[in-house]
Enzyme design. Structure first.
Site, PDB file in Angstrom:
ATOM      1  N   ASN A 146     -21.849  50.717  -3.915  1.00  0.00           N
ATOM      2  CA  ASN A 146     -21.463  49.440  -4.489  1.00  0.00           C
ATOM      3  C   ASN A 146     -22.565  49.037  -5.464  1.00  0.00           C
ATOM      4  O   ASN A 146     -23.737  49.306  -5.217  1.00  0.00           O
ATOM      5  CB  ASN A 146     -21.328  48.387  -3.381  1.00  0.00           C
ATOM      6  CG  ASN A 146     -20.625  47.149  -3.898  1.00  0.00           C
ATOM      7  OD1 ASN A 146     -19.411  47.138  -4.012  1.00  0.00           O
ATOM      8  ND2 ASN A 146     -21.392  46.127  -4.238  1.00  0.00           N
ATOM      9  N   ALA A 173      -9.626  45.904 -11.851  1.00  0.00           N
ATOM     10  CA  ALA A 173      -8.951  46.564 -12.964  1.00  0.00           C
ATOM     11  C   ALA A 173      -9.528  46.067 -14.289  1.00  0.00           C
ATOM     12  O   ALA A 173     -10.048  44.956 -14.365  1.00  0.00           O
ATOM     13  CB  ALA A 173      -7.446  46.281 -12.912  1.00  0.00           C
ATOM     14  N   ASN A 201      -5.398  48.087  -9.188  1.00  0.00           N
ATOM     15  CA  ASN A 201      -4.120  47.767  -9.829  1.00  0.00           C
ATOM     16  C   ASN A 201      -4.277  47.870 -11.341  1.00  0.00           C
ATOM     17  O   ASN A 201      -4.220  46.880 -12.057  1.00  0.00           O
ATOM     18  CB  ASN A 201      -3.672  46.347  -9.454  1.00  0.00           C
ATOM     19  CG  ASN A 201      -2.836  46.337  -8.185  1.00  0.00           C
ATOM     20  OD1 ASN A 201      -2.092  47.274  -7.893  1.00  0.00           O
ATOM     21  ND2 ASN A 201      -2.953  45.260  -7.425  1.00  0.00           N
ATOM     22  N   SER A 240      -0.984  50.079  -1.780  1.00  0.00           N
ATOM     23  CA  SER A 240      -0.376  48.821  -1.346  1.00  0.00           C
ATOM     24  C   SER A 240      -0.547  48.588   0.138  1.00  0.00           C
ATOM     25  O   SER A 240      -0.590  49.518   0.933  1.00  0.00           O
ATOM     26  CB  SER A 240       1.116  48.791  -1.680  1.00  0.00           C
ATOM     27  OG  SER A 240       1.649  47.558  -1.235  1.00  0.00           O
ATOM     28  N   GLY A 241      -0.614  47.306   0.471  1.00  0.00           N
ATOM     29  CA  GLY A 241      -0.704  46.917   1.869  1.00  0.00           C
ATOM     30  C   GLY A 241      -1.835  45.954   2.133  1.00  0.00           C
ATOM     31  O   GLY A 241      -2.094  45.576   3.272  1.00  0.00           O
ATOM     32  N   LYS A 276       3.545  51.534  -8.752  1.00  0.00           N
ATOM     33  CA  LYS A 276       2.888  50.446  -8.016  1.00  0.00           C
ATOM     34  C   LYS A 276       3.118  49.104  -8.717  1.00  0.00           C
ATOM     35  O   LYS A 276       3.353  48.077  -8.076  1.00  0.00           O
ATOM     36  CB  LYS A 276       1.377  50.706  -7.880  1.00  0.00           C
ATOM     37  CG  LYS A 276       0.591  49.544  -7.260  1.00  0.00           C
ATOM     38  CD  LYS A 276       1.062  49.253  -5.855  1.00  0.00           C
ATOM     39  CE  LYS A 276       0.539  48.039  -5.137  1.00  0.00           C
ATOM     40  NZ  LYS A 276      -0.400  47.130  -5.603  1.00  0.00           N
ATOM     41  N   HIS A 280       6.522  48.006  -7.865  1.00  0.00           N
ATOM     42  CA  HIS A 280       6.455  47.540  -6.474  1.00  0.00           C
ATOM     43  C   HIS A 280       6.028  46.076  -6.450  1.00  0.00           C
ATOM     44  O   HIS A 280       6.626  45.237  -5.765  1.00  0.00           O
ATOM     45  CB  HIS A 280       5.460  48.400  -5.685  1.00  0.00           C
ATOM     46  CG  HIS A 280       5.007  47.791  -4.381  1.00  0.00           C
ATOM     47  ND1 HIS A 280       4.084  46.765  -4.322  1.00  0.00           N
ATOM     48  CD2 HIS A 280       5.372  48.029  -3.103  1.00  0.00           C
ATOM     49  CE1 HIS A 280       3.903  46.415  -3.058  1.00  0.00           C
ATOM     50  NE2 HIS A 280       4.666  47.164  -2.297  1.00  0.00           N
ATOM     51  N   ASN A 281       4.993  45.753  -7.220  1.00  0.00           N
ATOM     52  CA  ASN A 281       4.510  44.377  -7.240  1.00  0.00           C
ATOM     53  C   ASN A 281       5.528  43.430  -7.853  1.00  0.00           C
ATOM     54  O   ASN A 281       5.682  42.299  -7.400  1.00  0.00           O
ATOM     55  CB  ASN A 281       3.186  44.293  -8.002  1.00  0.00           C
ATOM     56  CG  ASN A 281       2.013  44.770  -7.165  1.00  0.00           C
ATOM     57  OD1 ASN A 281       2.189  45.543  -6.225  1.00  0.00           O
ATOM     58  ND2 ASN A 281       0.816  44.331  -7.488  1.00  0.00           N
ATOM     59  N   GLU A 303       7.907  42.749  -5.303  1.00  0.00           N
ATOM     60  CA  GLU A 303       7.218  41.851  -4.362  1.00  0.00           C
ATOM     61  C   GLU A 303       7.333  40.392  -4.837  1.00  0.00           C
ATOM     62  O   GLU A 303       7.634  39.486  -4.052  1.00  0.00           O
ATOM     63  CB  GLU A 303       5.750  42.305  -4.272  1.00  0.00           C
ATOM     64  CG  GLU A 303       4.781  41.388  -3.544  1.00  0.00           C
ATOM     65  CD  GLU A 303       3.333  41.919  -3.652  1.00  0.00           C
ATOM     66  OE1 GLU A 303       3.091  43.092  -3.316  1.00  0.00           O
ATOM     67  OE2 GLU A 303       2.447  41.149  -4.091  1.00  0.00           O
ATOM     68  N   TYR A 304       7.126  40.170  -6.125  1.00  0.00           N
ATOM     69  CA  TYR A 304       7.243  38.820  -6.684  1.00  0.00           C
ATOM     70  C   TYR A 304       8.658  38.275  -6.469  1.00  0.00           C
ATOM     71  O   TYR A 304       8.842  37.124  -6.088  1.00  0.00           O
ATOM     72  CB  TYR A 304       6.972  38.833  -8.193  1.00  0.00           C
ATOM     73  CG  TYR A 304       5.519  38.741  -8.625  1.00  0.00           C
ATOM     74  CD1 TYR A 304       4.553  39.581  -8.096  1.00  0.00           C
ATOM     75  CD2 TYR A 304       5.130  37.826  -9.593  1.00  0.00           C
ATOM     76  CE1 TYR A 304       3.238  39.511  -8.527  1.00  0.00           C
ATOM     77  CE2 TYR A 304       3.809  37.743 -10.026  1.00  0.00           C
ATOM     78  CZ  TYR A 304       2.868  38.599  -9.489  1.00  0.00           C
ATOM     79  OH  TYR A 304       1.573  38.525  -9.929  1.00  0.00           O
TER      80      TYR A 304
HETATM   81  C1  6PG Z   1      -0.141  45.142  -2.487  1.00  0.00           C
HETATM   82  C2  6PG Z   1      -0.157  43.927  -3.385  1.00  0.00           C
HETATM   83  C3  6PG Z   1      -1.461  43.753  -4.087  1.00  0.00           C
HETATM   84  C4  6PG Z   1      -1.463  42.618  -5.081  1.00  0.00           C
HETATM   85  C5  6PG Z   1      -1.350  41.290  -4.443  1.00  0.00           C
HETATM   86  C6  6PG Z   1      -1.712  40.143  -5.346  1.00  0.00           C
HETATM   87  O1  6PG Z   1       0.757  45.939  -2.714  1.00  0.00           O
HETATM   88  O2  6PG Z   1      -0.975  45.277  -1.600  1.00  0.00           O
HETATM   89  O3  6PG Z   1       0.834  44.062  -4.339  1.00  0.00           O
HETATM   90  O4  6PG Z   1      -1.757  44.951  -4.755  1.00  0.00           O
HETATM   91  O5  6PG Z   1      -2.655  42.653  -5.772  1.00  0.00           O
HETATM   92  O6  6PG Z   1      -0.101  41.111  -3.904  1.00  0.00           O
HETATM   93  O7  6PG Z   1      -0.871  40.002  -6.422  1.00  0.00           O
HETATM   94  P1  6PG Z   1      -0.833  38.587  -7.179  1.00  0.00           P
HETATM   95  O8  6PG Z   1      -2.180  37.981  -7.076  1.00  0.00           O
HETATM   96  O9  6PG Z   1      -0.471  38.914  -8.581  1.00  0.00           O
HETATM   97  O10 6PG Z   1       0.196  37.783  -6.467  1.00  0.00           O
END
Ligand code: 6PG
Length: 482
Positions: free
Chosen positions: A32, A76, A102, A128-129, A182, A185-186, A189-190
């Site tokens: 780190n 990122a 991401n 993801s997760g 990915k 996927h997001n 998710e939204y």
């Molecule tokens: C995942 C999520 C993750 C993402 C958050 C935040 O798959 O674990 O998609 O990668 O960064 O959900 O996203 P936002 O801040 O844009 O809501």
């Protein structure tokens, strides 16, 4: 050199991934930029496995067995470029750099090209997760070369989540394919989160239910075809009480939704590809609107007249109404997934990725944020080729969406009449109805375009491009091309 894999960046995701790797017998080098964080990591987790903490990038690279594998888990954008370049300067041909952040897929394509020129493998990998997933089993979406996949496979399979015993990881395709998947996927998710939020709003403002009562409804729904991680955590959030005030936590949280960009990218890419992802777009816009303080405060000061969002549903019809919401949610969710998969398919064609859609659905069954029971059925639909054009055409989903049709329409109509905003529900329904229409008003738009800009149109009864001489008497039509 003693470590078979290394992790750069020990913030929440990196630290969890490093621990997961160690828990599965890997010897893990950790680095780190601020060494204090590495020390802190070693103090708390050093006993969990074989770690090789490094103070400098040089030390980190030197501690890796050749050919080396380093997983980068930093922010990122510029920080990722910086770390990649530092690593690349110290690495040798054949080494692998994995970017597990991401990252935007075009950045991944650019980086992969630059690294390949130096003989290095660069793998953009969707992870993801969240923190919990990274620690106990994420869903992993690596891109990059076949060769790097062959080498990463055993490591990634060991740390990935398992669905029916199968690891939730697959080689998505070359260069940026993993990060693209990915990203979508997001986006999904939204949409999923927005649809759940609209359902909540309907119960809260529309039916006047308490967060506890609504939490119980989501718990019930989690035993239906809606079963998913997001529904499960929704119930948990709604049940939570604020420790300061004793009020439901959801009532003390400021209603401004944040976002870090992946949803926006999903919509931008879809626009570039010409793919309508209306559900995802509405979800991104809804977050945007929620955070427009000046606009919302200004609107509040206007005291606009209109219905007060209260639905008058008699007590004995409440359960039936809740069922309607559940069906509207399910139908809209199917639309959002169908649109997301369309975007992946279009990108696959555009960038020559050859993505296994059934495989994508399979690796989303566990570990990731959008994990849901119905991903099993989605993967079957792609497997049998019935979802190739649209998920909505697969028999199971066609039946589901038709079954949900009437409740979905009732909800959208009721919300419009009572002033409850449901952008994701209503735009998904509009998409479905657009899809069902054998004839769209786009013909009129073509006419308008031809009138003001001579943009031409095609006819239903013969090939070629046509234009009407709008200024000429009698408006003669000319054929512009064959
Ligand atoms: C995942 C999520 C993750 C993402 C958050 C935040 O798959 O674990 O998609 O990668 O960064 O959900 O996203 P936002 O801040 O844009 O809501």
């Amino acid at each position: 050199a003693a470590a078979n894999v290394g992790v750069v960046g020990l913030a929440a995701m990196g630290a969890s991934l490093a621990r997961n790797l160690a828990h599965h017998g890997n010897k893990v080098a950790v680095f780190n930029r601020t060494y204090a964080r590495t020390e802190d990591f070693m103090e708390h987790h050093g006993q969990e496995g074989d770690f090789y903490p490094a103070r400098t990038v040089e030390e980190f690279v030197a501690s890796l067995e050749k050919p080396r594998t380093a997983i980068v888990m930093v922010k990122a954008g510029a920080p990722t470029d910086q770390v990649i370049n530092e690593l690349a300067d110290l690495m040798e041909p054949g080494d692998i750099i994995v970017d597990g952040g991401n990252s935007f897929f075009q950045d991944t394509i650019r980086r992969e090209k630059a690294m390949a020129q130096r003989g290095l493998h660069f793998v953009g990998m969707g992870v993801s997760g969240g923190e919990e997933g990274a620690l106990n089993g994420p869903s992993l979406m690596p891109g990059g070369s076949e060769e790097s996949w062959e080498r990463l496979k055993p490591i990634l399979e060991s740390i990935a989540a398992k669905a029916d015993g199968e690891p939730c990881v697959m080689h998505i395709g070359p260069n940026g394919a993993g990060h693209f998947v990915k990203m979508v996927h997001n986006g999904i998710e939204y949409a999923d989160m927005q649809l759940i939020a609209e359902s909540y709003d309907l119960m809260r403002r529309g039916l006047g239910m308490t967060p506890d009562e609504i939490g119980a409804v989501f718990e019930d729904w989690n035993r239906t075809e809606l079963n998913s991680y997001l529904i499960e955590i929704t119930a948990q959030v709604l049940r939570e009480k604020d420790e300061r005030t004793g009020k439901p936590l959801v009532d003390v949280i400021l209603d401004h939704a944040g976002m870090k960009g992946t949803g926006t990218w999903t919509v931008q890419c879809a626009l570039n590809l010409g793919i309508p992802v209306t559900g995802i777009a509405e979800a991104v816009f809804a977050r945007g609107l929620s955070s427009q303080t000046e606009l919302r405060e200004g609107a509040a000061a206007q005291h606009f007249s209109g219905p007060d969002a209260a639905l008058d549903v008699p007590a004995d019809q409440r359960d039936a109404f809740l069922d309607d919401i559940r069906h509207a949610l399910y139908a809209s969710k199917i639309v959002a997934y169908a649109q997301g998969f369309n975007e992946i398919a279009a990108a696959g064609k555009e960038y020559g990725w050859d993505i296994d859609m059934a495989g994508v659905a399979r690796i989303w069954r566990a570990g990731c944020i959008i994990r849901a029971r119905f991903l099993d059925t989605i993967s079957d639909a792609f497997e049998t080729g019935t979802a190739d054009v649209s998920l909505l055409f697969a028999p199971y989903f066609k039946e589901a969406i038709e079954r949900c049709g009437q409740p979905w329409r009732r909800i959208v109509a009721d919300c419009a009449m009572h002033g409850i905003p449901i952008p994701c529900f209503s735009s998904s329904l509009a998409y479905f109805d657009g899809l069902r229409s054998t004839r769209l008003p786009a013909a009129l738009i073509q006419g308008q375009r031809d009138l003001f800009g001579a943009h031409t149109y095609q006819r239903i009864d013969m090939p070629g491009a046509f234009h009407v001489e709008w200024e000429e008497p009698g408006h003669p039509e000319v054929q512009v091309s064959k």
